[in-house]
Design a protein around this motif. Structure first.
Motif, PDB file in Angstrom:
ATOM      1  N   GLY A   1      69.803  31.069  28.743  1.00  0.00           N
ATOM      2  CA  GLY A   1      70.157  29.718  28.314  1.00  0.00           C
ATOM      3  C   GLY A   1      69.093  29.153  27.387  1.00  0.00           C
ATOM      4  O   GLY A   1      67.910  29.409  27.570  1.00  0.00           O
ATOM      5  N   TRP A   2      69.509  28.407  26.380  1.00  0.00           N
ATOM      6  CA  TRP A   2      68.578  27.810  25.438  1.00  0.00           C
ATOM      7  C   TRP A   2      69.035  26.396  25.134  1.00  0.00           C
ATOM      8  O   TRP A   2      70.241  26.190  25.006  1.00  0.00           O
ATOM      9  CB  TRP A   2      68.496  28.645  24.147  1.00  0.00           C
TER      10      TRP A   2
ATOM     11  N   VAL B   1      55.842  18.755  17.341  1.00  0.00           N
ATOM     12  CA  VAL B   1      56.694  17.781  18.041  1.00  0.00           C
ATOM     13  C   VAL B   1      58.188  17.919  17.761  1.00  0.00           C
ATOM     14  O   VAL B   1      59.014  17.516  18.578  1.00  0.00           O
ATOM     15  CB  VAL B   1      56.263  16.322  17.741  1.00  0.00           C
ATOM     16  N   THR B   2      58.550  18.496  16.620  1.00  0.00           N
ATOM     17  CA  THR B   2      59.980  18.602  16.318  1.00  0.00           C
ATOM     18  C   THR B   2      60.537  19.850  17.011  1.00  0.00           C
ATOM     19  O   THR B   2      60.849  20.856  16.378  1.00  0.00           O
ATOM     20  CB  THR B   2      60.250  18.654  14.804  1.00  0.00           C
ATOM     21  N   HIS B   3      60.651  19.736  18.335  1.00  0.00           N
ATOM     22  CA  HIS B   3      60.991  20.928  19.131  1.00  0.00           C
ATOM     23  C   HIS B   3      62.475  21.266  19.139  1.00  0.00           C
ATOM     24  O   HIS B   3      62.866  22.286  19.697  1.00  0.00           O
ATOM     25  CB  HIS B   3      60.436  20.808  20.550  1.00  0.00           C
ATOM     26  N   HIS B   4      63.311  20.416  18.561  1.00  0.00           N
ATOM     27  CA  HIS B   4      64.741  20.756  18.477  1.00  0.00           C
ATOM     28  C   HIS B   4      65.168  21.010  17.038  1.00  0.00           C
ATOM     29  O   HIS B   4      66.307  20.738  16.668  1.00  0.00           O
ATOM     30  CB  HIS B   4      65.590  19.636  19.087  1.00  0.00           C
TER      31      HIS B   4
ATOM     32  N   ALA C   1      65.383  29.092  15.070  1.00  0.00           N
ATOM     33  CA  ALA C   1      64.046  29.503  14.629  1.00  0.00           C
ATOM     34  C   ALA C   1      63.052  28.404  15.006  1.00  0.00           C
ATOM     35  O   ALA C   1      62.647  27.598  14.171  1.00  0.00           O
ATOM     36  CB  ALA C   1      64.053  29.752  13.120  1.00  0.00           C
ATOM     37  N   PRO C   2      62.662  28.342  16.283  1.00  0.00           N
ATOM     38  CA  PRO C   2      61.865  27.201  16.771  1.00  0.00           C
ATOM     39  C   PRO C   2      60.442  27.197  16.217  1.00  0.00           C
ATOM     40  O   PRO C   2      59.740  28.191  16.293  1.00  0.00           O
ATOM     41  CB  PRO C   2      61.827  27.394  18.296  1.00  0.00           C
ATOM     42  N   LEU C   3      60.042  26.057  15.707  1.00  0.00           N
ATOM     43  CA  LEU C   3      58.713  25.939  15.102  1.00  0.00           C
ATOM     44  C   LEU C   3      57.624  26.181  16.138  1.00  0.00           C
ATOM     45  O   LEU C   3      56.602  26.801  15.841  1.00  0.00           O
ATOM     46  CB  LEU C   3      58.557  24.556  14.468  1.00  0.00           C
ATOM     47  N   TYR C   4      57.829  25.699  17.366  1.00  0.00           N
ATOM     48  CA  TYR C   4      56.763  25.869  18.363  1.00  0.00           C
ATOM     49  C   TYR C   4      56.565  27.331  18.736  1.00  0.00           C
ATOM     50  O   TYR C   4      55.458  27.727  19.118  1.00  0.00           O
ATOM     51  CB  TYR C   4      56.924  24.957  19.573  1.00  0.00           C
ATOM     52  N   ALA C   5      57.622  28.120  18.655  1.00  0.00           N
ATOM     53  CA  ALA C   5      57.472  29.548  18.955  1.00  0.00           C
ATOM     54  C   ALA C   5      56.613  30.222  17.877  1.00  0.00           C
ATOM     55  O   ALA C   5      55.741  31.037  18.172  1.00  0.00           O
ATOM     56  CB  ALA C   5      58.836  30.218  19.054  1.00  0.00           C
TER      57      ALA C   5
ATOM     58  N   ILE D   1      64.833  14.004  20.878  1.00  0.00           N
ATOM     59  CA  ILE D   1      64.990  14.950  19.771  1.00  0.00           C
ATOM     60  C   ILE D   1      63.612  15.361  19.262  1.00  0.00           C
ATOM     61  O   ILE D   1      63.373  16.515  18.935  1.00  0.00           O
ATOM     62  CB  ILE D   1      65.866  14.344  18.653  1.00  0.00           C
ATOM     63  N   THR D   2      62.682  14.404  19.206  1.00  0.00           N
ATOM     64  CA  THR D   2      61.285  14.709  18.896  1.00  0.00           C
ATOM     65  C   THR D   2      60.496  14.548  20.198  1.00  0.00           C
ATOM     66  O   THR D   2      60.689  13.584  20.923  1.00  0.00           O
ATOM     67  CB  THR D   2      60.747  13.742  17.833  1.00  0.00           C
ATOM     68  N   TYR D   3      59.608  15.502  20.468  1.00  0.00           N
ATOM     69  CA  TYR D   3      58.878  15.498  21.740  1.00  0.00           C
ATOM     70  C   TYR D   3      57.765  14.447  21.720  1.00  0.00           C
ATOM     71  O   TYR D   3      57.100  14.278  20.688  1.00  0.00           O
ATOM     72  CB  TYR D   3      58.269  16.883  21.942  1.00  0.00           C
TER      73      TYR D   3
END
Lengths: 80, 438
Positions: free
Chosen positions: B39-40, B317-320, B345-349, B421-423
């Protein structure tokens, strides 16, 4: 031994691809600039020197729209 | 790595996800992952709330490109390596057009918001390029330096004066993190600072994933209506601000529809306020949790530029963001993604990939964090990144200078993070002593 790697490279920009993110100007201000009116990249110096290779390479790497390339110089300018 | 176990069924929030036995390397991989049940998005851990969900590191090691299951049962491809994420975001085949059938979204709140945003961030070339180009010159590094540095330095100084005089303690979210971008945006748009409360309150609702799509859309509509009035006023009485310049140069010439300008300006509000505010809040928390780094920046203020890049990398912070859809068949990390399949393509990853950033979960302002994807990558990379950098450099430099003994006023485990939407943080209670003379 001459430095073939840098002597053989020049910078090419694709102004059509440029989105004006300005990262190149940040890391290599003597080589790249942004047009005042449009924010589009302007190349101040095509040549890649030993000194500029790392910053120019970084500028190409950071460019989000892939508008900067380091390409082999023309044969006439390549070292013999 | 050769995986030999069966695919494990997991839940969206499953902190115990074990992907070590997950088969993602065989030739049958495509079929297997079609029915996979990772799940994501995954939930972050309570112990390390500034880190990506802990399973991201495991996925990066074992299944760096894998299909995941979203809330609506769609199954886009998730990339977790820096190189693959960057390649996805830079690939012209990765569409950002959120109106395409089957475009992936992390949840229904984001879906509603991003379908209602009709600005170039949700468009592909050539439309994207044509519209973005109208804004470029307003946000070059030299333009923001000339237009906003002095203003921002003075604004931050005044805010820190207020904090000093009314505390300790203080809530740095309301007293600083939210106020800085508010002040800058008021300046940028030429609206009275008193009006900014109207916007920030609605931006908070727009971003709030607990509110539900209808409430989020209503908040967006209220901002839209307000800007419709502002645009009318500026059309008849232009001022010296970005909005007036855009009307004169692009709306009056017929290049940009009035309605579209309103959409774009509404997006500038959320992109300029929410991201910067949350980066100030979470960046401050990162410093408070690494007092050695705070002391280092105070002792060596010339580290500020590096420190801000590290804050951007570490907080992401823009995790979505980073959701795309393949417009034609494309390749990601050696696998074929077919046209119309979704991409995540998640930026935090990317920003915590140890191949690119050694010891990635360590907050280290001396590292070279340049090349982080905190502002995204590709043609949609943050338009306002130089303005964000300017604000963040001024804020963190002044903050550590003025409050050397800044520390949390509550235990770290009592901090409340937002489901947005922003962490970000609901509040950041801090205290201090021995304040240096200004």
């Amino acid at each position: 031994m001459t430095n073939e790697k840098t002597a053989a490279l020049t910078i090419e920009i694709d102004r059509g691809k440029c989105i004006g993110a300005g990262n190149c100007v940040d890391v290599a201000p003597g080589v790249f600039a942004q047009e005042l009116d449009t924010g589009v990249v302007v190349l101040l110096d095509r040549a890649v020197s030993d000194d500029s290779l790392s910053t120019v390479g970084e500028a190409a790497d950071l460019c989000p729209s892939r508008a900067i390339a380091l390409v082999p110089a023309g044969r006439d300018t390549a070292p013999g | 790595m050769k995986c030999d176990g069966p695919a494990l069924v997991t839940s969206h929030a499953g902190p115990s996800l074990d992907v070590t036995g997950y088969d993602c390397t065989t030739t049958e991989r495509y079929e297997m992952t079609e029915t996979a049940d990772i799940g994501w998005p995954l939930a972050r851990s309570n112990e390390r709330p500034l880190d990506p969900p802990p399973q991201v590191a495991e996925l990066r090691r074992t299944c760096p490109v894998v299909r995941v299951r979203l809330w609506d049962d769609s199954a886009p491809w998730l990339a977790t390596r820096y190189d693959d994420i960057r390649a996805v975001l830079a690939n012209p085949a990765s569409s950002s057009d959120t109106l395409r059938a089957g475009f992936p979204h992390p949840n229904d709140g984001v879906r509603a918001a991003r379908r209602a945003e009709r600005a170039f961030i949700r468009a592909d070339p050539p439309e994207h390029d044509e519209k973005r180009s109208m804004f470029r010159r307003e946000f070059t590094a030299s333009a923001v330096e000339a237009m906003y540095r002095e203003f921002t330095e003075n604004a931050v100084r005044t805010m820190l004066d207020d904090i000093e005089q009314t505390g300790p303690p203080a809530d740095l979210v309301s007293a600083l993190a939210n106020r800085v971008p508010s002040a800058v945006l008021a300046r940028l748009l030429g609206v009275p600072i008193e009006d900014m409360g109207f916007f920030t309150k609605r931006v908070e609702t727009w971003m709030n994933l607990n509110a539900g799509p209808d409430v989020q859309l209503a908040a967006m509509a209220e901002i839209h209506d307000h800007f419709a009035d502002v645009v009318s006023e500026r059309t008849s009485l232009p001022g010296d601000d970005l909005l007036s310049r855009l009307i004169l140069e692009h709306v009056n010439t017929g290049e940009l529809a009035r309605e579209e300008l309103i959409h774009i300006v509404r997006l500038l509000i959320v992109a300029g306020f929410d991201t910067t505010a949350n980066t100030i809040a979470l960046g401050t928390l990162a410093f408070l949790q690494s007092p050695d780094q705070l002391a280092l920046l105070r002792a060596q203020p010339e580290l500020i530029n590096k420190a801000v890049e590290e804050v951007l990398r570490y907080t992401s912070v823009t995790h979505h963001t980073g959701y795309r859809q393949a417009s034609v068949d494309m390749e990601v990390g050696g696998y074929t993604v077919k046209a119309s399949e979704g991409l995540v393509a998640p930026l935090y990853a990317a920003n915590r990939d140890p191949e690119r950033f050694p010891d990635p979960d360590r907050f280290d302002i001396t590292r070279d964090a340049r090349g982080h994807l905190g502002f995204g990558f590709g043609i949609h990379q943050c338009l306002g990144q130089h303005l964000a950098r300017l604000e963040l450099r001024i804020v963190f430099r002044q903050l550590v200078e003025r409050f050397p003994n800044l520390r949390l006023a509550v235990p770290a485990d009592r901090l409340e993070f937002t489901n947005a939407i922003t962490y970000g943080l609901r509040s950041l209670p801090v205290t201090w002593d021995g304040v240096q003379p200004a």
